[in-house]
Design a protein around this motif. Structure first.
Motif, PDB file in Angstrom:
ATOM      1  N   UNK A   1       4.638 -32.472  88.811  1.00  0.00           N
ATOM      2  CA  UNK A   1       6.096 -32.753  89.204  1.00  0.00           C
ATOM      3  C   UNK A   1       6.852 -31.291  88.958  1.00  0.00           C
ATOM      4  N   UNK A   2       6.799 -30.782  88.011  1.00  0.00           N
ATOM      5  CA  UNK A   2       7.414 -29.564  87.632  1.00  0.00           C
ATOM      6  C   UNK A   2       6.845 -28.768  86.476  1.00  0.00           C
ATOM      7  N   UNK A   3       7.243 -27.557  86.200  1.00  0.00           N
ATOM      8  CA  UNK A   3       6.627 -26.539  85.341  1.00  0.00           C
ATOM      9  C   UNK A   3       6.760 -27.185  84.005  1.00  0.00           C
ATOM     10  N   UNK A   4       5.715 -26.786  82.919  1.00  0.00           N
ATOM     11  CA  UNK A   4       5.573 -27.441  81.728  1.00  0.00           C
ATOM     12  C   UNK A   4       6.764 -26.791  80.840  1.00  0.00           C
ATOM     13  N   UNK A   5       7.373 -25.710  81.505  1.00  0.00           N
ATOM     14  CA  UNK A   5       8.495 -25.330  80.573  1.00  0.00           C
ATOM     15  C   UNK A   5       9.873 -26.250  80.703  1.00  0.00           C
TER      16      UNK A   5
ATOM     17  N   UNK B   1       9.177 -29.975  81.296  1.00  0.00           N
ATOM     18  CA  UNK B   1       9.064 -31.239  80.815  1.00  0.00           C
ATOM     19  C   UNK B   1       7.720 -31.169  80.533  1.00  0.00           C
ATOM     20  N   UNK B   2       7.110 -31.888  79.402  1.00  0.00           N
ATOM     21  CA  UNK B   2       5.721 -32.189  79.308  1.00  0.00           C
ATOM     22  C   UNK B   2       5.338 -33.493  79.775  1.00  0.00           C
ATOM     23  N   UNK B   3       6.131 -34.167  80.363  1.00  0.00           N
ATOM     24  CA  UNK B   3       5.820 -35.430  80.984  1.00  0.00           C
ATOM     25  C   UNK B   3       5.816 -35.190  82.629  1.00  0.00           C
ATOM     26  N   UNK B   4       4.911 -34.965  83.100  1.00  0.00           N
ATOM     27  CA  UNK B   4       5.112 -34.076  84.707  1.00  0.00           C
ATOM     28  C   UNK B   4       4.076 -34.486  85.366  1.00  0.00           C
ATOM     29  N   UNK B   5       3.413 -35.568  85.187  1.00  0.00           N
ATOM     30  CA  UNK B   5       2.377 -36.013  86.090  1.00  0.00           C
ATOM     31  C   UNK B   5       2.697 -36.873  86.975  1.00  0.00           C
ATOM     32  N   UNK B   6       2.917 -36.504  88.104  1.00  0.00           N
ATOM     33  CA  UNK B   6       3.260 -37.344  89.524  1.00  0.00           C
ATOM     34  C   UNK B   6       2.220 -38.201  90.016  1.00  0.00           C
ATOM     35  N   UNK B   7       2.187 -39.263  90.328  1.00  0.00           N
ATOM     36  CA  UNK B   7       1.324 -39.995  91.016  1.00  0.00           C
ATOM     37  C   UNK B   7       1.951 -40.734  92.191  1.00  0.00           C
ATOM     38  N   UNK B   8       1.333 -40.275  93.415  1.00  0.00           N
ATOM     39  CA  UNK B   8       1.687 -40.506  94.629  1.00  0.00           C
ATOM     40  C   UNK B   8       0.979 -41.568  95.262  1.00  0.00           C
ATOM     41  N   UNK B   9       1.469 -42.528  96.114  1.00  0.00           N
ATOM     42  CA  UNK B   9       0.441 -43.302  96.541  1.00  0.00           C
ATOM     43  C   UNK B   9       1.037 -43.797  97.922  1.00  0.00           C
TER      44      UNK B   9
END
Length: 261
Positions: free
Chosen positions: A181-185, A187-195
């Motif tokens: 979703x965004x850079x680690x700098x 947010x650490x919660x940045x895994x985006x699942x698109x369906x």
């Protein structure tokens, strides 16, 4: 918004009165930006924000009134008990904590959402199950070494949770993309699942999902709610090898969607 743009433009082009849902909306900032960019000047389309904290709902409702965003609606409810429209075209859930992301995915699947976009957060349920269980598959038991330590259990549990979520969407007919979703700098919660729903179901993905549940011994809320059971693992008759699983995102073995969808 850039990542959501293809989904929003797709549903608005095919459904002038498209229904979009922001599950676990918090202050509804995501919804306000989406409305400003895509719905404010459109002829139709509505956005429902669902949030369990009444003070946030009331604050967002007042902001929408001041901005004149009259097709923006608000509901105070938890994601798993909310009253959803019969048909949803796009469902979003940004940082819905732990099993709340599962609740959002269940709502999307049950209401036939054309597009799903979730950014999971604080995946703790599966890690807790791993602490109590060991994989049921035969063999050396080396799988358990991946989560023998608490830190690894949290990380592996988080990864396994999102793999199961992506595979569940595939099993129910979605073409899935997992990206940052965004850079680690930021947010650490940045895994985006698109369906994106392309079929009624994907039988091969369903088999893969059931085997994964059996091999890891976990039962997350998402699969429990949708009635997905772990496979019964056994050596195929005749001593042959089981078919090699197909990589996620491969060919879809399923029926076409209903006409007009």
């Amino acid at each position: 918004m850039g990542l959501l743009r293809p989904a929003v433009e797709d549903v608005l082009s095919r459904h002038p009165d498209a229904v979009m849902v922001d599950a676990g909306s918090g202050n509804a900032y995501l919804g306000f930006v989406l409305y400003e960019l895509f719905l404010k000047n459109a002829l139709g389309g509505s956005l429902l924000s669902i949030e369990g904290r009444p003070e946030l709902t009331e604050r967002a409702k007042g902001r929408a009134e001041r901005l004149g965003f009259d097709r923006m609606q608000f509901q105070t409810a938890h994601i798993d008990t909310a009253r959803y429209p019969e048909r949803i075209h796009l469902l979003m859930a940004l940082h819905a904590c732990d099993t709340a992301t599962d609740d959002a995915l269940v709502a999307a699947i049950r209401h036939g959402a054309d597009h799903v976009a979730v950014v999971p957060c604080c995946q703790a349920e599966v890690a807790a199950q791993l602490k109590e269980r060991r994989p049921v598959a035969g063999g050396s038991g080396s799988m358990s070494l991946l989560y023998a330590h608490a830190w690894h259990r949290r990380e592996f549990g988080s990864h396994l949770t999102n793999v199961i979520r992506a595979l569940t969407l595939e099993a129910f007919g979605y073409q899935v993309t997992v990206t940052e979703l965004t850079g680690w700098e930021h947010s650490l919660k940045n895994e985006l699942i698109l369906g994106r729903r392309v079929h009624r179901e994907n039988r091969r993905a369903r088999v893969q999902l059931e085997r994964l549940l059996a091999e890891t011994g976990v039962a997350p809320k998402l699969t429990r709610e949708l009635g997905v059971k772990p496979a019964t693992l056994s050596t195929p008759a005749g001593g042959g090898e089981a078919p090699e699983p197909e990589a996620p995102g491969g060919s879809e073995a399923a029926n076409p969607p209903p006409a007009g969808e």
